[in-house]
Design a protein around this motif. Structure first.
Motif, PDB file in Angstrom:
ATOM      1  N   ALA A  99      34.813  44.940  36.771  1.00 39.04           N
ATOM      2  CA  ALA A  99      34.589  43.537  37.132  1.00 39.04           C
ATOM      3  C   ALA A  99      34.071  43.437  38.558  1.00 39.04           C
ATOM      4  O   ALA A  99      33.143  42.672  38.845  1.00 39.04           O
ATOM      5  CB  ALA A  99      35.876  42.740  36.963  1.00 39.04           C
ATOM      6  N   LYS A 100      34.638  44.240  39.446  1.00 45.98           N
ATOM      7  CA  LYS A 100      34.163  44.261  40.841  1.00 45.98           C
ATOM      8  C   LYS A 100      32.718  44.742  40.897  1.00 45.98           C
ATOM      9  O   LYS A 100      31.889  44.172  41.611  1.00 45.98           O
ATOM     10  CB  LYS A 100      35.048  45.154  41.698  1.00 45.98           C
ATOM     11  CG  LYS A 100      34.587  45.218  43.145  1.00 45.98           C
ATOM     12  CD  LYS A 100      35.379  46.228  43.947  1.00 45.98           C
ATOM     13  CE  LYS A 100      34.755  46.347  45.323  1.00 45.98           C
ATOM     14  NZ  LYS A 100      35.105  47.550  45.994  1.00 45.98           N
ATOM     15  N   ARG A 153      39.120  37.890  44.326  1.00 41.56           N
ATOM     16  CA  ARG A 153      40.010  38.385  43.266  1.00 41.56           C
ATOM     17  C   ARG A 153      40.041  37.453  42.066  1.00 41.56           C
ATOM     18  O   ARG A 153      40.143  37.899  40.932  1.00 41.56           O
ATOM     19  CB  ARG A 153      41.408  38.671  43.800  1.00 41.56           C
ATOM     20  CG  ARG A 153      42.137  37.497  44.347  1.00 41.56           C
ATOM     21  CD  ARG A 153      43.383  37.913  45.088  1.00 41.56           C
ATOM     22  NE  ARG A 153      44.439  36.953  44.835  1.00 41.56           N
ATOM     23  CZ  ARG A 153      45.703  37.226  44.839  1.00 41.56           C
ATOM     24  NH1 ARG A 153      46.107  38.436  45.093  1.00 41.56           N
ATOM     25  NH2 ARG A 153      46.593  36.294  44.601  1.00 41.56           N
ATOM     26  N   MET A 183      36.866  38.170  40.153  1.00 47.91           N
ATOM     27  CA  MET A 183      36.963  39.418  39.399  1.00 47.91           C
ATOM     28  C   MET A 183      37.688  39.202  38.079  1.00 47.91           C
ATOM     29  O   MET A 183      37.248  39.699  37.037  1.00 47.91           O
ATOM     30  CB  MET A 183      37.691  40.487  40.223  1.00 47.91           C
ATOM     31  CG  MET A 183      36.830  41.061  41.294  1.00 47.91           C
ATOM     32  SD  MET A 183      37.638  42.303  42.330  1.00 47.91           S
ATOM     33  CE  MET A 183      38.904  42.947  41.339  1.00 47.91           C
TER      34      MET A 183
END
Length: 92
Positions: A21-22, A84, A87
């Motif tokens: 995801a990052k 975050r 993500m």
């Protein structure tokens, strides 16, 4: 695309999927989040801290920064999350 209702808890807490995801955010060229933290500054330590919060069920999404942008007779809303949160959104 899988519905968020069908994603398992083990998927959300999987560190490899969090890394992916990052990477998706980085590849898209996304800038930093409302927390003024750039994607490149989000370290492995931050990933593990996010994973720990998810596993312990103490993760609480932060509020988004919302900005209304007037355009003619309409207004558009721009929302900017923390990295975050972005993500986790990419997991769905």
């Amino acid at each position: 695309m899988t519905s968020p209702l069908h994603i398992s808890y083990s998927t959300v807490t999987n560190i490899e999927l969090l890394r992916e995801a990052k990477d998706k955010i980085t590849a898209k060229g996304a800038f930093g989040g409302v927390d003024k933290k750039r994607v490149e500054e989000f370290t492995e330590k931050d990933l593990y801290a996010l994973q720990a919060a998810l596993i312990s069920r103490t993760y609480v999404p932060e509020p988004y920064l919302q900005i209304d942008i007037p355009k003619g007779d309409k207004s558009f809303r721009l929302s900017k999350p923390k990295i975050r949160c972005l993500m986790l959104k990419r997991l769905f």
